[in-house]
Design an enzyme around this catalytic site. Structure first.
Site, PDB file in Angstrom:
ATOM      1  N   LYS A  22       0.720  -1.063  -0.186  1.00 13.33           N
ATOM      2  CA  LYS A  22       0.449   0.114  -0.132  1.00 13.33           C
ATOM      3  C   LYS A  22       0.886   0.982  -0.398  1.00 13.33           C
ATOM      4  CE  LYS A  22      -1.495   1.506   3.629  1.00 13.33           C
ATOM      5  NZ  LYS A  22      -2.592   1.934   5.532  1.00 13.33           N
ATOM      6  N   ARG A  27       3.285   6.023  -3.022  1.00 10.29           N
ATOM      7  CA  ARG A  27       4.211   6.999  -3.267  1.00 10.29           C
ATOM      8  C   ARG A  27       4.340   6.703  -4.720  1.00 10.29           C
ATOM      9  NH1 ARG A  27       4.020   5.736   1.806  1.00 10.29           N
ATOM     10  NH2 ARG A  27       4.951   6.896   3.253  1.00 10.29           N
ATOM     11  N   GLY A  95      -5.851   7.982   4.936  1.00 13.60           N
ATOM     12  CA  GLY A  95      -4.763   9.222   5.392  1.00 13.60           C
ATOM     13  C   GLY A  95      -2.989   8.740   4.783  1.00 13.60           C
ATOM     14  N   SER A 169       6.169   9.658  12.029  1.00 13.17           N
ATOM     15  CA  SER A 169       4.910   8.821  11.580  1.00 13.17           C
ATOM     16  C   SER A 169       5.946   9.404  10.097  1.00 13.17           C
ATOM     17  CB  SER A 169       3.998   9.755  11.827  1.00 13.17           C
ATOM     18  OG  SER A 169       3.507  10.398  10.223  1.00 13.17           O
ATOM     19  N   ASP A 316       0.950  -1.495  11.678  1.00 11.08           N
ATOM     20  CA  ASP A 316       0.250  -1.709  11.163  1.00 11.08           C
ATOM     21  C   ASP A 316       0.438  -3.669  11.462  1.00 11.08           C
ATOM     22  OD1 ASP A 316      -0.262   0.802  10.214  1.00 11.08           O
ATOM     23  OD2 ASP A 316       0.392   0.549   8.257  1.00 11.08           O
ATOM     24  N   LYS A 343      -5.246   5.702  14.702  1.00  7.90           N
ATOM     25  CA  LYS A 343      -5.462   5.319  13.226  1.00  7.90           C
ATOM     26  C   LYS A 343      -6.955   5.553  12.672  1.00  7.90           C
ATOM     27  CE  LYS A 343      -1.085   4.079  13.216  1.00  7.90           C
ATOM     28  NZ  LYS A 343      -0.256   4.907  12.072  1.00  7.90           N
TER      29      LYS A 343
HETATM   30  C1  S3P Z   1       1.940   4.692   6.530  1.00  8.77           C
HETATM   31  C2  S3P Z   1       2.590   5.022   7.795  1.00  8.77           C
HETATM   32  C3  S3P Z   1       1.761   4.776   9.241  1.00  8.77           C
HETATM   33  C4  S3P Z   1       0.781   3.500   8.539  1.00  8.77           C
HETATM   34  C5  S3P Z   1       0.134   3.730   7.632  1.00  8.77           C
HETATM   35  C6  S3P Z   1       1.171   3.652   6.106  1.00  8.77           C
HETATM   36  C7  S3P Z   1       2.319   5.254   4.802  1.00  8.77           C
HETATM   37  O1  S3P Z   1       1.195   5.124   9.632  1.00  8.77           O
HETATM   38  O2  S3P Z   1       0.101   3.435   9.780  1.00  8.77           O
HETATM   39  O3  S3P Z   1      -0.959   2.251   7.172  1.00  8.77           O
HETATM   40  O4  S3P Z   1       1.893   4.880   4.188  1.00  8.77           O
HETATM   41  O5  S3P Z   1       3.385   5.940   5.105  1.00  8.77           O
HETATM   42  P1  S3P Z   1       2.361   7.224  10.348  1.00  8.77           P
HETATM   43  O6  S3P Z   1       3.156   7.601   9.291  1.00  8.77           O
HETATM   44  O7  S3P Z   1       0.615   7.740  10.408  1.00  8.77           O
HETATM   45  O8  S3P Z   1       2.126   5.704  11.268  1.00  8.77           O
END
Ligand code: S3P
Length: 466
Positions: A22, A27, A95, A169, A316, A343
């Site tokens: 994912k 990206r 997110g 993060s 995750d 989350k």
């Molecule tokens: C992600 C970063 C993580 C992860 C999310 C995907 C990413 O979140 O939990 O499923 O692709 O950068 P956080 O950056 O909020 O920790």
């Protein structure tokens, strides 16, 4: 629910493929859009979240062509080529889409408005909008610019920034690095402990100058991104459910080739190894993203203590780790995982509530703790068949089913999948949720279940759902 996908008596055995990663898929779309020239992506995860990213890029004037399952061509618009969207950009439940896109939009000389679903509108965005505002972007929105819907107007150029992030993060780090592509000086981000580094790796692959030093990463200013071919590896977060299922179901041996094993993502492998799981990584391949074949078999597990720098490496996978803990001898304690509370749901609370339905108790301090082994009862869920107009296809039917399922469970995908591992019919539940969040292709997922030796009693029909 009458679609019976039964666990094979002899355990779960076989070789399966998991959908594309994912984080890497998001990206690939975003950087491909900002590059000069085309980017061909294979193994792209065609889930709602990642398709939302492609949808928002389309709304910003980027041409994206689907060439086949998981195969996409993104015609890079270049760093100066995005266009003002003529409507609100809907990030759905994602997110990653919202936060990374905010980073890109911070460098655009136009207004954009972003929103998302109920869950996303509750999640914190200030962690991203504050540093972007320091770089010169204008952000207005709910809760003083920290909750969606948000409107953002970028600046050109943005200012250089040295940012010390209060949270580990990758989304915060990536948003700042993406904004850094439009800055007139260096940007650097320091984290309390390092998070996944897919953005840094991919930026380098596109020709950007990125250096990393322990907890800090720096992007040099200037330069263009050059489009290139990207092969997305299998998602270790999806593999995690099958690894834990194999460890828990007697008589199992599951092999999963082509899984991404970037060290910033393999915390679960380390912890399961420490818990005594029969787990191997073979056929390691280097590349922009390293990958390998994962093999897992039935194991006697013991409890473990998890915390500190390990947490972002398995953030995750903590829900499915809690499932493994129900079968482990002794206490499993997870500290430093407050990020789980922000989350798609408050995952510590939903884990507690969902595991309680199955007879396990999650103790919450600030850390959470589970004492095993627990004799779990199997939980059954009933679904009311949806009223769909006559002639609606199976796909429409399933999508309504999934909406109901999620609403009924009041949990997010990863917690639900984790619990699914526990059920006698775990594969069925994996199928249903995977359909929404991962594969978008029920038949393909049912095939995976069959490859593992599950018996599938018939087709999914409306009458099966009564
Ligand atoms: C992600 C970063 C993580 C992860 C999310 C995907 C990413 O979140 O939990 O499923 O692709 O950068 P956080 O950056 O909020 O920790």
């Amino acid at each position: 629910m009458r679609v019976l996908v039964r666990r094979p008596r002899g355990g779960l055995a076989g070789t399966i493929r998991v959908p594309g990663d994912k984080s890497v898929s998001h990206r690939a779309g975003l950087l491909g859009a900002l590059a000069a020239g085309p980017t061909e992506i294979s193994g792209f995860l065609e889930s709602e979240d990642c398709l939302n990213t492609l949808g928002t890029l389309g709304a910003l004037g980027v041409e994206v062509t689907r060439k086949g399952p998981g195969e996409y061509r993104v015609e890079g618009a270049g760093l100066q080529g995005l266009q003002e969207p003529d409507d609100v950009l809907d990030c759905g439940n994602s997110g990653t889409t919202a936060r990374l896109l905010l980073g890109v939009l911070a460098g655009q000389p136009f207004w954009s408005v972003l929103t998302g679903d109920d869950s996303l509108r509750r999640r914190p965005m200030g962690r991203v909008t504050q540093p972007l505002a320091q770089m010169g972007a204008t952000v207005v929105g709910r809760s003083d610019g920290s909750r969606l819907p948000l409107a953002i107007r970028g600046a050109r150029p943005l200012k250089a920034l040295r940012y010390r992030s209060p949270v580990p993060s990758a989304q915060v780090k990536s948003a700042i690095l993406l904004a850094g592509l439009f800055a007139d000086g260096e940007v650097s981000v320091e984290e309390p402990v390092p998070s996944r580094d897919h953005t840094e790796r991919m930026l380098r692959g596109f020709g950007a100058r990125v250096t990393a030093d322990g907890r800090s990463v720096t992007l040099a200013s200037g330069g263009e991104l050059r489009g290139h071919a990207i092969q997305v590896p299998g998602d270790i977060s999806s593999a995690a459910f099958f690894l834990v299922a194999a460890a828990l179901v007697p008589g199992s041996a599951v092999t999963i080739p082509g899984v991404g094993v970037n060290p910033t993502r393999t915390g679960l492998l380390d912890v399961l190894g420490e818990m005594g799981a029969d787990l191997r990584v073979t056929d390691g391949r280097e590349g922009e993203e390293p990958s390998g074949t994962l093999t897992a078999g039935t194991s006697r597990l013991r409890g473990a203590r998890v915390g500190g720098a390990l947490i972002p490496r398995l953030i995750d996978e903590l829900p499915v780790l809690a499932v493994a803990a129900t079968a482990a001898e002794g206490v499993t304690e997870v500290a430093d995982a407050a990020e789980l509370r922000v989350k798609e749901s408050d995952r510590i609370a939903t884990l507690g509530a969902e595991l309680a339905k199955l007879g396990a108790r999650v103790e919450e301090h600030p850390a959470f703790e589970l004492a095993g082994p627990v004799g779990l009862s199997i939980c059954c869920f009933r679904f009311v068949p949806p009223d769909l107009p006559e002639g609606s296809g199976r796909e429409a039917y399933l999508s309504v089913l999934n909406e109901r399922l999620m609403a009924e469970m009041q949990v997010d995908g990863r917690v639900f999948l984790s619990n699914a591992v526990l059920g006698d019919r775990f594969v069925l539940r994996v199928c249903v949720v995977n359909f929404r969040t991962e594969a978008q292709d029920m038949d393909a997922v049912l095939e995976v279940a069959e490859e593992l030796g599950s018996k599938i009693d018939g087709e999914l029909r409306p009458e099966d759902l009564r």
